[in-house]
Design an enzyme around this catalytic site. Structure first.
Site, PDB file in Angstrom:
ATOM      1  N   LYS A   1     -26.322 -17.554 -18.648  1.00  0.00           N
ATOM      2  CA  LYS A   1     -27.266 -17.790 -17.544  1.00  0.00           C
ATOM      3  C   LYS A   1     -28.220 -16.603 -17.464  1.00  0.00           C
ATOM      4  O   LYS A   1     -27.889 -15.548 -16.930  1.00  0.00           O
ATOM      5  CB  LYS A   1     -26.560 -17.985 -16.210  1.00  0.00           C
ATOM      6  CG  LYS A   1     -27.554 -18.338 -15.098  1.00  0.00           C
ATOM      7  CD  LYS A   1     -26.881 -18.461 -13.749  1.00  0.00           C
ATOM      8  CE  LYS A   1     -27.903 -18.861 -12.684  1.00  0.00           C
ATOM      9  NZ  LYS A   1     -28.970 -17.863 -12.491  1.00  0.00           N
TER      10      LYS A   1
ATOM     11  N   ASP B   1     -26.813  -3.102 -26.656  1.00  0.00           N
ATOM     12  CA  ASP B   1     -28.097  -2.734 -27.263  1.00  0.00           C
ATOM     13  C   ASP B   1     -28.237  -1.219 -27.426  1.00  0.00           C
ATOM     14  O   ASP B   1     -28.861  -0.742 -28.384  1.00  0.00           O
ATOM     15  CB  ASP B   1     -29.253  -3.272 -26.418  1.00  0.00           C
ATOM     16  CG  ASP B   1     -29.387  -4.781 -26.521  1.00  0.00           C
ATOM     17  OD1 ASP B   1     -28.879  -5.353 -27.495  1.00  0.00           O
ATOM     18  OD2 ASP B   1     -29.990  -5.391 -25.616  1.00  0.00           O
TER      19      ASP B   1
ATOM     20  N   SER C   1     -24.789 -13.955 -15.921  1.00  0.00           N
ATOM     21  CA  SER C   1     -25.890 -13.358 -15.162  1.00  0.00           C
ATOM     22  C   SER C   1     -25.846 -11.825 -15.198  1.00  0.00           C
ATOM     23  O   SER C   1     -26.082 -11.218 -16.233  1.00  0.00           O
ATOM     24  CB  SER C   1     -25.855 -13.890 -13.725  1.00  0.00           C
ATOM     25  OG  SER C   1     -27.049 -13.630 -13.056  1.00  0.00           O
TER      26      SER C   1
END
Length: 701
Positions: free
Chosen positions: A495, A481, A470
């Protein structure tokens, strides 16, 4: 593949064991019937699922068939309770459950459950009658086997076939207890108490229990994180979310008649012990170091939790069946402590690592969860606790100590506050988006952004594993990224969904309404975050993680959003990976970790267990010898004294667990993954100047 055929996390009412049905039982046990308001609650649940759930599924005949299968499998995952004739009879409802639920009719669910309940009761009485005459005279010299995984098996075609199946199951239970050293009379008394307790609890079941199980079979068709919580389960849920619980720090759920470990609270006593694992089954609980072990097979979940909870500083013993393997029991000693949000605060340590030419000081920040004291925050308390505030303070301290790089350890971090995940990212990157959220109405929000200049701009590594989930995945994904730092470890949990609580006439509905996406456009759902550098797997991805759930929402992607690219990390990865592989190929700890995972994988793949006592004893001896050989090979290579016997090895492990207590410390000697991460960071720092000269570039999309 782990199925998600379990009741909702706090629905502790699956007392599933045996099967058979007789006319005599009908007179003894009143059928459970739906209550008047449950029909309207069922209509509410259907309406909210169809209107609010991210998946936008409409109840149909196809969904009815899936619900029929899901509900029966929730009751009978081992296909050993119902008879084939029961299943044939239940087929009358296969395509009708959708229409019934829309009309507020839940009687079919109750009828199926009542059949199960009656058969279960009769079988329990049958076995108790056998045990009243003494322990059955099983032939433990006979070569026969019990099937462990009956997912692809058929339901018993006749009563005699069911009798044979349960003869083996009872024999297996007796053999497992014999292998723990119990005598026949002790075994008989334990089984009598077990089955009488189950019988008592069957009579205590209510229509609320049946309704909750039936509704959760429906919600799981949408995704594994949507649940119906009855008023009683809602109370348990709220208790579990409170800031302070005295116990062992484990989230439990029911599967068949067993209490199973769903996950461990990071930094809690069970997690620190290193002995209790996700998917382990708890069969008995004892108070103190020598208290009587109470058999809890078939108990309600909340009753088991009450036994495990206790005063901080006291001890509890858990008799478990480790995940995978042959069903052999294991006893674990855990020292209880108060599990508080505050106790899970970020902490730091510094260590020195060399790349072979130069020594670097590395700072490590351990973050068990993404926390914030919302109450103090709303009161505008200037000293409120939060992840970002605590990490910012630690960063200042580490910079003052002149560290050369920082490792942020998110292993076992199951998530928490999205706001904190966003603000934590803000400490390491300049202004820019952190996560995209797509809602059920298909609108995409990008409001979670980094809004300040980075507080720390030096070499950074994020350490993750399969239990990083999460909010952890949002942070790790953003760092990856932006090419801001290395991500090292194992594929994370996956998740990538958001749940909200929707009120109902009776209870509440926890419903999935949104999905997380990285700035690259990739979802964190199902696939999680893939590290730049892989460490040895310690957890089986087939049984733990979002991809292990049958109804998990799929991975997909949306448009990327413009974001900076800080460094060309791909240029360094081949060299870093090569040095990592060379180091760990001959490292005793890493050899042990790989052997241990292979060992546990082989045990988990076992489809049958022998019911021959000598065979089982031989198998146990071989397993223990293999474990001892693995451990002693590691100890010898590290210059440590090898253990003389397996009993000596076990005793040392037990003493170590018993002495665990107090705040979690960051130690390298017991953490080869973190130790190797330090060497990777040293290599990273030595090459850092090659990629750190140019300012970050904004990618074009």
């Amino acid at each position: 593949m782990q199925t998600n055929r379990i009741a909702a996390l706090f629905s502790g009412f699956l007392f599933l064991t045996l099967t058979l049905f007789s006319a005599a039982t009908l007179a003894e046990l009143d059928s459970l019937q739906p209550e008047e308001d449950q029909g309207s609650t069922a209509r509410e649940i259907v309406g909210k699922l169809e209107m609010l759930h991210y998946n936008k599924l409409k109840l149909s005949d196809d969904m009815s068939e899936k619900l029929w299968e899901e509900y029966i499998e929730a009751l009978d995952p081992t296909k050993s309770y119902f008879l084939a004739s029961d299943i044939s009879e239940f087929r009358q409802w296969r395509t009708k459950l959708d229409d019934q639920l829309r009309a507020g009719q839940v009687k079919a669910g109750f009828d199926i459950y009542n059949r199960f309940r009656l058969r279960l009761t009769d079988r329990l009485n049958n076995i108790l009658n056998q045990l009243d005459k003494g322990l059955p005279a099983f032939d433990f010299t006979r070569d026969e086997y019990l099937e462990l995984d009956r997912e692809d098996s058929d339901w018993p075609a006749s009563i005699s076939a069911a009798d044979e199946l349960w003869r083996k199951r009872l024999k297996s239970s007796v053999l497992n207890l014999r292998l723990t050293g119990k005598k026949d009379e002790e075994i008989r008394d334990l089984l009598v108490r077990r089955y009488k307790g189950q019988l008592k609890r069957i009579h205590q079941q209510s229509s609320d229990d049946v309704f909750e199980l039936y509704m959760n079979s429906l919600t799981r068709l949408y995704d594994p994180h949507s649940n119906y919580l009855s008023p009683r389960s809602l109370e348990n849920f709220n208790m579990s979310m409170s800031l302070s619980l005295e116990g062992i720090g484990a989230v439990l759920q029911m599967e068949d008649e067993y209490t199973k470990v769903a996950r461990l609270v990071a930094g809690g006593p069970a997690d620190r012990s290193g002995k209790l694992k996700p998917n382990d089954k708890i069969v008995a609980v004892g108070q103190g170091k020598e208290g009587e072990m109470v058999d809890v097979v078939g108990w309600r979940l909340d009753d088991v939790v009450d036994l495990i909870r206790g005063e901080a500083g006291s001890y509890v013993r858990l008799e478990t069946i480790p995940t995978g393997g042959d069903g052999t029991h294991r006893t674990i000693l855990i020292k209880r402590s108060k599990v508080k949000l505050e106790d899970q605060a970020a902490k730091k340590a510094t260590f020195e690592f060399s790349d072979g030419e130069k020594t670097y000081k590395i700072g490590v920040i351990n973050l068990p969860t993404f926390y914030i004291d919302f109450e103090a925050y709303r009161r505008r308390d200037p000293n409120y606790k939060s992840t970002t505030r605590d990490v910012a303070k630690l960063l200042e301290e580490l910079k003052a100590e002149k560290v050369d790089g920082i490792i942020l350890d998110l292993r076992n971090n199951g998530g928490g506050s999205l706001q904190e995940a966003t603000m934590l990212t803000d400490l390491f990157i300049d202004q820019g988006p952190v996560v995209q959220i797509r809602h059920a109405n298909e609108q995409i929000s990008r409001h979670n952004r980094s809004r300040s200049r980075a507080m720390y701009r030096g070499p950074l590594m994020v350490l993750i594993n399969r239990l990083s989930a999460s909010a952890s995945e949002i942070f790790a994904g953003a760092i990856q990224d932006y090419n801001r730092g290395l991500v090292v470890g194992n594929q994370s949990f996956g998740k990538g969904t958001v749940q909200t609580m929707a009120p109902l006439k009776e209870g509440q509905l926890k419903i999935t309404q949104s999905k997380f996406y990285r700035v690259s456009g990739d979802s964190t759902q199902h696939a999680g975050v893939t590290p730049d550098i892989q460490m040895p797997r310690l957890i089986d991805v087939e049984t733990v993680g979002e991809s292990a759930y049958d109804t998990a929402l799929p991975w997909d992607r949306i448009h990327a959003v413009p974001h900076a690219k800080y460094f060309n990390l791909k240029e360094l990865l081949p060299s870093l990976i090569s040095k990592h592989q060379q180091r760990t190929a001959a490292d005793p700890d890493f050899i042990f970790l790989r052997e241990q995972f292979q060992f546990e994988t082989e045990r988990a793949d076992q489809e049958y267990v022998s019911l021959n006592e000598k065979t089982r004893e031989m198998e146990r001896k071989e397993l223990n010898e293999r474990l001892l050989t693995m451990e002693n090979r590691r100890r010898t290579a590290k210059g440590l004294e090898p253990y003389k016997t397996f009993e000596e090895y076990e005793e040392s492990e037990s003493e170590e667990v018993a002495n665990i207590g107090g705040p979690v410390e960051i130690k390298l000697e017991k953490d080869p993954i973190l130790n190797e991460a330090g060497y990777i960071m040293a290599d990273f720092i030595s090459l850092y100047d090659k990629i750190a000269k140019s300012p970050p570039q904004v990618a074009n999309f």
